[in-house]
Design a protein around this motif. Structure first.
Motif, PDB file in Angstrom:
ATOM      1  N   THR A 178       0.815  -1.216   0.000  1.00 13.92           N
ATOM      2  CA  THR A 178       0.000   0.000   0.000  1.00 13.92           C
ATOM      3  C   THR A 178       0.851   1.270   0.000  1.00 13.92           C
ATOM      4  OG1 THR A 178      -0.134   0.091   2.430  1.00 13.92           O
ATOM      5  CG2 THR A 178      -1.795  -1.226   1.279  1.00 13.92           C
ATOM      6  N   PHE A 179       2.177   1.140   0.081  1.00 14.94           N
ATOM      7  CA  PHE A 179       3.077   2.288   0.136  1.00 14.94           C
ATOM      8  C   PHE A 179       3.253   2.895  -1.252  1.00 14.94           C
ATOM      9  CE2 PHE A 179       5.784   0.902   4.061  1.00 14.94           C
ATOM     10  CZ  PHE A 179       4.634   0.914   4.834  1.00 14.94           C
ATOM     11  N   PRO A 180       3.584   4.191  -1.313  1.00 14.56           N
ATOM     12  CA  PRO A 180       4.057   4.767  -2.580  1.00 14.56           C
ATOM     13  C   PRO A 180       5.322   4.045  -3.029  1.00 14.56           C
ATOM     14  CG  PRO A 180       3.544   6.495  -0.988  1.00 14.56           C
ATOM     15  CD  PRO A 180       3.485   5.197  -0.239  1.00 14.56           C
ATOM     16  N   ASP A 181       5.598   4.074  -4.320  1.00 16.68           N
ATOM     17  CA  ASP A 181       6.724   3.317  -4.877  1.00 16.68           C
ATOM     18  C   ASP A 181       8.044   3.650  -4.197  1.00 16.68           C
ATOM     19  OD1 ASP A 181       4.994   2.065  -6.573  1.00 16.68           O
ATOM     20  OD2 ASP A 181       5.434   3.362  -8.298  1.00 16.68           O
ATOM     21  N   ALA A 182       8.296   4.936  -3.967  1.00 14.20           N
ATOM     22  CA  ALA A 182       9.570   5.340  -3.365  1.00 14.20           C
ATOM     23  C   ALA A 182       9.707   4.795  -1.948  1.00 14.20           C
ATOM     24  CB  ALA A 182       9.686   6.866  -3.363  1.00 14.20           C
TER      25      ALA A 182
END
Length: 241
Positions: A178-182
């Motif tokens: 669920t995290f942003p890619d970075a």
């Protein structure tokens, strides 16, 4: 070293408040999170794996980091005057950290089985408990490294910050998917991410598959690197003393 190790284990086990908190905190988090994430479709076994990893990691790191207090009061300098070697001292401390790291994993797993309705095979339970516990070794070493760098007065701040980053950014409580890619890329660099992978693989599959094997390799590399770092730092501190 054997005598010193026995002394340290007895001393640690006498600290009932510390041991109670080490077990009660992850168990309470599991009970809270299992109900919350059940509404989102997350199996109780998945939550169990992440929280057990958190409890084991935090307990091991806390014990190792407490060496900062011993440095501050001069206990390490006194021990250098005894036949106990530096390697024996560090190995004993890491061993005590691993002893304390086992009850949180066992406690969370027991509550998950009795209250959370988690059902695994005998092999699955062995991996969920012993696999996570064995994967905690690098965190015991990380605690020792923190204890060799920071002072007793600033220990709590540094220790809290490290646990916070490893727990949340490492995906112990929130799925990294669920995290942003970075942020997901950063998470996969942390050892806590791979410890969680062991817990999740064992709890969901009842066996450590390909992902768990990679996690074991990464954690072994972290153990090697952190072990060398602790030894180097201790020798430099000894030379200055």
């Amino acid at each position: 070293m054997t005598g010193y190790l026995a002394f340290e284990i007895r001393r640690t086990l006498r600290d009932a408040k510390f041991l109670l908190f080490a077990v009660a905190l992850p168990v309470g988090l599991y009970l809270l999170m299992a109900d919350r994430f059940a509404d989102q479709g997350a199996p109780a076994s998945y939550v169990m794996g992440g929280v057990a990893a958190f409890g084991s990691m935090k307990a091991a790191l806390d014990v190792g980091a407490r060496t900062a207090v011993e440095r501050g009061i001069g206990w390490q300098r006194q021990l250098r005057l005894t036949p106990l070697s530096g390697g024996g001292y560090l190995l004993a401390k890491a061993s005590v950290a691993m002893v304390v790291a086992l009850p949180p994993v066992a406690g969370v797993s027991l509550v998950a089985a009795l209250v959370g309705g988690v059902h695994l095979s005998a092999g699955g339970w062995a991996l969920a408990v012993l696999g996570v516990w064995a994967g905690t070794v690098p965190f015991a070493l990380l605690g020792l490294l923190i204890g060799q760098f920071v002072g007793a007065q600033s220990l709590q701040a540094y220790q809290g910050a490290v646990v916070l980053v490893l727990s949340f950014v490492g995906g112990l409580f929130i799925p990294v998917s669920t995290f942003p890619d970075a942020l997901a890329t950063v998470a996969k660099v942390l050892p806590s991410y791979w410890l969680a992978q062991v817990g999740h693989a064992a709890a969901l599959d009842g066996a450590i598959g390909e992902g768990g094997g990679q996690a074991a390799l990464v954690l072994a590399l972290y153990t090697l690197v952190l072990g060398v770092a602790v030894a180097v730092r201790y020798r430099r501190d000894t030379a200055r003393a």
